[in-house]
Design a protein around this motif. Structure first.
Motif, PDB file in Angstrom:
ATOM      1  N   MET A  30       0.853  -1.180   0.000  1.00  0.00           N
ATOM      2  CA  MET A  30       0.000   0.000   0.000  1.00  0.00           C
ATOM      3  C   MET A  30       0.894   1.236   0.000  1.00  0.00           C
ATOM      4  O   MET A  30       1.804   1.346   0.815  1.00  0.00           O
ATOM      5  N   PHE A  31       0.638   2.157  -0.902  1.00  0.00           N
ATOM      6  CA  PHE A  31       1.429   3.374  -0.986  1.00  0.00           C
ATOM      7  C   PHE A  31       0.729   4.504  -0.241  1.00  0.00           C
ATOM      8  O   PHE A  31      -0.484   4.517  -0.108  1.00  0.00           O
ATOM      9  N   ASN A  32       1.506   5.476   0.230  1.00  0.00           N
ATOM     10  CA  ASN A  32       0.989   6.647   0.930  1.00  0.00           C
ATOM     11  C   ASN A  32       0.197   6.281   2.176  1.00  0.00           C
ATOM     12  O   ASN A  32      -0.740   6.977   2.547  1.00  0.00           O
ATOM     13  N   VAL A  33       0.550   5.168   2.789  1.00  0.00           N
ATOM     14  CA  VAL A  33      -0.086   4.731   4.030  1.00  0.00           C
ATOM     15  C   VAL A  33       1.031   4.356   4.989  1.00  0.00           C
ATOM     16  O   VAL A  33       1.977   3.681   4.601  1.00  0.00           O
ATOM     17  N   ASP A  34       0.946   4.825   6.225  1.00  0.00           N
ATOM     18  CA  ASP A  34       1.922   4.405   7.219  1.00  0.00           C
ATOM     19  C   ASP A  34       1.865   2.878   7.289  1.00  0.00           C
ATOM     20  O   ASP A  34       0.789   2.305   7.446  1.00  0.00           O
ATOM     21  N   PRO A  35       3.001   2.205   7.140  1.00  0.00           N
ATOM     22  CA  PRO A  35       2.979   0.737   7.099  1.00  0.00           C
ATOM     23  C   PRO A  35       2.309   0.095   8.306  1.00  0.00           C
ATOM     24  O   PRO A  35       1.707  -0.959   8.194  1.00  0.00           O
ATOM     25  N   ILE A  36       2.360   0.746   9.468  1.00  0.00           N
ATOM     26  CA  ILE A  36       1.754   0.140  10.646  1.00  0.00           C
ATOM     27  C   ILE A  36       0.228   0.088  10.540  1.00  0.00           C
ATOM     28  O   ILE A  36      -0.431  -0.684  11.217  1.00  0.00           O
ATOM     29  N   LEU A  37      -0.346   0.900   9.651  1.00  0.00           N
ATOM     30  CA  LEU A  37      -1.802   0.893   9.472  1.00  0.00           C
ATOM     31  C   LEU A  37      -2.259  -0.145   8.450  1.00  0.00           C
ATOM     32  O   LEU A  37      -3.451  -0.278   8.208  1.00  0.00           O
ATOM     33  N   MET A  38      -1.311  -0.882   7.880  1.00  0.00           N
ATOM     34  CA  MET A  38      -1.677  -1.925   6.915  1.00  0.00           C
ATOM     35  C   MET A  38      -2.424  -3.038   7.639  1.00  0.00           C
ATOM     36  O   MET A  38      -2.151  -3.329   8.794  1.00  0.00           O
ATOM     37  N   PRO A  39      -3.401  -3.656   6.988  1.00  0.00           N
ATOM     38  CA  PRO A  39      -4.248  -4.647   7.652  1.00  0.00           C
ATOM     39  C   PRO A  39      -3.507  -5.946   7.987  1.00  0.00           C
ATOM     40  O   PRO A  39      -2.448  -6.234   7.437  1.00  0.00           O
ATOM     41  N   GLY A  40      -4.104  -6.699   8.890  1.00  0.00           N
ATOM     42  CA  GLY A  40      -3.619  -8.046   9.204  1.00  0.00           C
ATOM     43  C   GLY A  40      -2.553  -8.094  10.274  1.00  0.00           C
ATOM     44  O   GLY A  40      -2.160  -7.086  10.856  1.00  0.00           O
ATOM     45  N   ASP A  41      -2.118  -9.322  10.563  1.00  0.00           N
ATOM     46  CA  ASP A  41      -1.019  -9.521  11.499  1.00  0.00           C
ATOM     47  C   ASP A  41       0.269  -9.044  10.863  1.00  0.00           C
ATOM     48  O   ASP A  41       0.409  -8.998   9.646  1.00  0.00           O
ATOM     49  N   HIS A  42       1.219  -8.692  11.678  1.00  0.00           N
ATOM     50  CA  HIS A  42       2.523  -8.245  11.212  1.00  0.00           C
ATOM     51  C   HIS A  42       3.597  -9.112  11.859  1.00  0.00           C
ATOM     52  O   HIS A  42       4.295  -8.663  12.757  1.00  0.00           O
ATOM     53  N   PRO A  43       3.752 -10.344  11.414  1.00  0.00           N
ATOM     54  CA  PRO A  43       4.771 -11.185  12.031  1.00  0.00           C
ATOM     55  C   PRO A  43       6.176 -10.703  11.695  1.00  0.00           C
ATOM     56  O   PRO A  43       6.420 -10.171  10.620  1.00  0.00           O
ATOM     57  N   VAL A  44       7.080 -10.872  12.664  1.00  0.00           N
ATOM     58  CA  VAL A  44       8.482 -10.513  12.463  1.00  0.00           C
ATOM     59  C   VAL A  44       9.204 -11.754  11.947  1.00  0.00           C
ATOM     60  O   VAL A  44       8.974 -12.865  12.421  1.00  0.00           O
ATOM     61  N   ALA A  45      10.075 -11.558  10.957  1.00  0.00           N
ATOM     62  CA  ALA A  45      10.758 -12.685  10.330  1.00  0.00           C
ATOM     63  C   ALA A  45      12.262 -12.441  10.265  1.00  0.00           C
ATOM     64  O   ALA A  45      12.712 -11.297  10.238  1.00  0.00           O
ATOM     65  N   TYR A  46      13.014 -13.547  10.240  1.00  0.00           N
ATOM     66  CA  TYR A  46      14.446 -13.526   9.937  1.00  0.00           C
ATOM     67  C   TYR A  46      14.602 -13.759   8.443  1.00  0.00           C
ATOM     68  O   TYR A  46      13.885 -14.558   7.851  1.00  0.00           O
ATOM     69  N   ALA A  47      15.567 -13.093   7.856  1.00  0.00           N
ATOM     70  CA  ALA A  47      15.903 -13.337   6.452  1.00  0.00           C
ATOM     71  C   ALA A  47      17.423 -13.467   6.361  1.00  0.00           C
ATOM     72  O   ALA A  47      18.150 -12.650   6.921  1.00  0.00           O
ATOM     73  N   THR A  48      17.892 -14.502   5.685  1.00  0.00           N
ATOM     74  CA  THR A  48      19.332 -14.700   5.531  1.00  0.00           C
ATOM     75  C   THR A  48      19.730 -14.442   4.078  1.00  0.00           C
ATOM     76  O   THR A  48      18.924 -14.525   3.163  1.00  0.00           O
ATOM     77  N   GLN A  49      21.008 -14.124   3.910  1.00  0.00           N
ATOM     78  CA  GLN A  49      21.502 -13.760   2.599  1.00  0.00           C
ATOM     79  C   GLN A  49      21.761 -15.001   1.740  1.00  0.00           C
ATOM     80  O   GLN A  49      22.398 -15.953   2.177  1.00  0.00           O
ATOM     81  N   ARG A  50      21.244 -14.955   0.507  1.00  0.00           N
ATOM     82  CA  ARG A  50      21.474 -16.044  -0.450  1.00  0.00           C
ATOM     83  C   ARG A  50      22.803 -15.825  -1.157  1.00  0.00           C
ATOM     84  O   ARG A  50      23.421 -14.769  -1.014  1.00  0.00           O
ATOM     85  N   GLU A  51      23.209 -16.790  -1.948  1.00  0.00           N
ATOM     86  CA  GLU A  51      24.470 -16.667  -2.697  1.00  0.00           C
ATOM     87  C   GLU A  51      24.457 -15.500  -3.672  1.00  0.00           C
ATOM     88  O   GLU A  51      25.501 -14.913  -3.954  1.00  0.00           O
ATOM     89  N   ASP A  52      23.268 -15.137  -4.199  1.00  0.00           N
ATOM     90  CA  ASP A  52      23.194 -14.034  -5.157  1.00  0.00           C
ATOM     91  C   ASP A  52      23.163 -12.660  -4.481  1.00  0.00           C
ATOM     92  O   ASP A  52      23.053 -11.631  -5.146  1.00  0.00           O
ATOM     93  N   GLY A  53      23.265 -12.631  -3.143  1.00  0.00           N
ATOM     94  CA  GLY A  53      23.302 -11.374  -2.413  1.00  0.00           C
ATOM     95  C   GLY A  53      21.965 -10.899  -1.894  1.00  0.00           C
ATOM     96  O   GLY A  53      21.898 -10.038  -1.027  1.00  0.00           O
ATOM     97  N   TYR A  54      20.860 -11.434  -2.428  1.00  0.00           N
ATOM     98  CA  TYR A  54      19.536 -11.054  -1.944  1.00  0.00           C
ATOM     99  C   TYR A  54      19.238 -11.777  -0.636  1.00  0.00           C
ATOM    100  O   TYR A  54      19.809 -12.822  -0.338  1.00  0.00           O
ATOM    101  N   PHE A  55      18.304 -11.211   0.130  1.00  0.00           N
ATOM    102  CA  PHE A  55      17.895 -11.835   1.383  1.00  0.00           C
ATOM    103  C   PHE A  55      16.574 -12.567   1.181  1.00  0.00           C
ATOM    104  O   PHE A  55      15.701 -12.100   0.455  1.00  0.00           O
ATOM    105  N   GLU A  56      16.436 -13.697   1.851  1.00  0.00           N
ATOM    106  CA  GLU A  56      15.236 -14.511   1.745  1.00  0.00           C
ATOM    107  C   GLU A  56      14.728 -14.834   3.147  1.00  0.00           C
ATOM    108  O   GLU A  56      15.516 -15.188   4.034  1.00  0.00           O
TER     109      GLU A  56
END
Length: 185
Positions: A30-56
């Motif tokens: 959602m654009f132009n909306v404070d992210p905290i006002l986005m609907p639903g649960d907001h679970p916190v996640a870990y993401a690790t770096q892949r070989e291509d440099g992106y995080f997953e």
């Protein structure tokens, strides 16, 4: 993990010499909306770096409705949970690591956007809260264990007309440098 899930407001830290990202997630963009006002649960996640440099995203570690602004210090996670009332206030959630996930162990009502760092022998938390005039200001608290915190005190040393939102501090050349935003409210 789930396709199309975004890691929002991520923070990078190091585990066993490897970069890890942590942030809350949502599958709705959602654009132009404070992210905290986005609907639903907001679970916190870990993401690790892949070989291509992106995080997953590897795994979900903590979740509550309207959760945002996660930060981590050693085995504790701190985040904002917005509580909808006439003042649109919130609370800081303090959670401890229990195996692969975190469990809530304390909360600090009336304050949001926590940032925790070590200052000498104690931990210091910077957070935003509202002063007696209704203006968002930066507050500070100290702790020996990262769970129980002192009563919040208004941060001294800033001009009265400066609102310090989303505070972050870093040690630079032996001095703590404070970075925050000041938007007109």
């Amino acid at each position: 993990m789930d396709e199309g899930v975004m890691l929002i407001d991520p923070e990078m830290f190091w585990v066993d010499g490897e970069p890890v990202m942590m942030g809350w997630t949502n599958d709705k963009l959602m654009f132009n909306v404070d992210p905290i006002l986005m609907p639903g649960d907001h679970p916190v996640a870990y993401a690790t770096q892949r070989e291509d440099g992106y995080f997953e995203i590897d795994r979900y570690i903590f979740g509550l409705k309207r959760l945002a602004d996660p930060t981590i210090w050693e085995d504790r996670l701190y985040a904002t949970q917005v509580v909808f009332n006439p003042e649109l206030s919130g609370r800081i959630v303090v959670a401890e690591r229990k195996g692969e996930v975190f469990e809530e162990v304390n909360s600090i009502p009336g304050y949001t956007v926590p940032y925790v760092y070590r200052e000498g022998e104690q931990l210091r938390m910077l957070a935003q809260g509202v002063n007696a005039m209704g203006r968002i200001q930066m507050w500070t608290m100290v702790s020996e264990d990262g769970v129980e915190w002192s009563e919040p005190e208004l941060y001294q040393g800033l001009p009265d007309d400066l609102a310090c939102e989303s505070p972050v501090a870093a040690l630079f050349k032996g001095l703590y440098v404070l970075v925050c935003s000041d938007r007109m409210t």
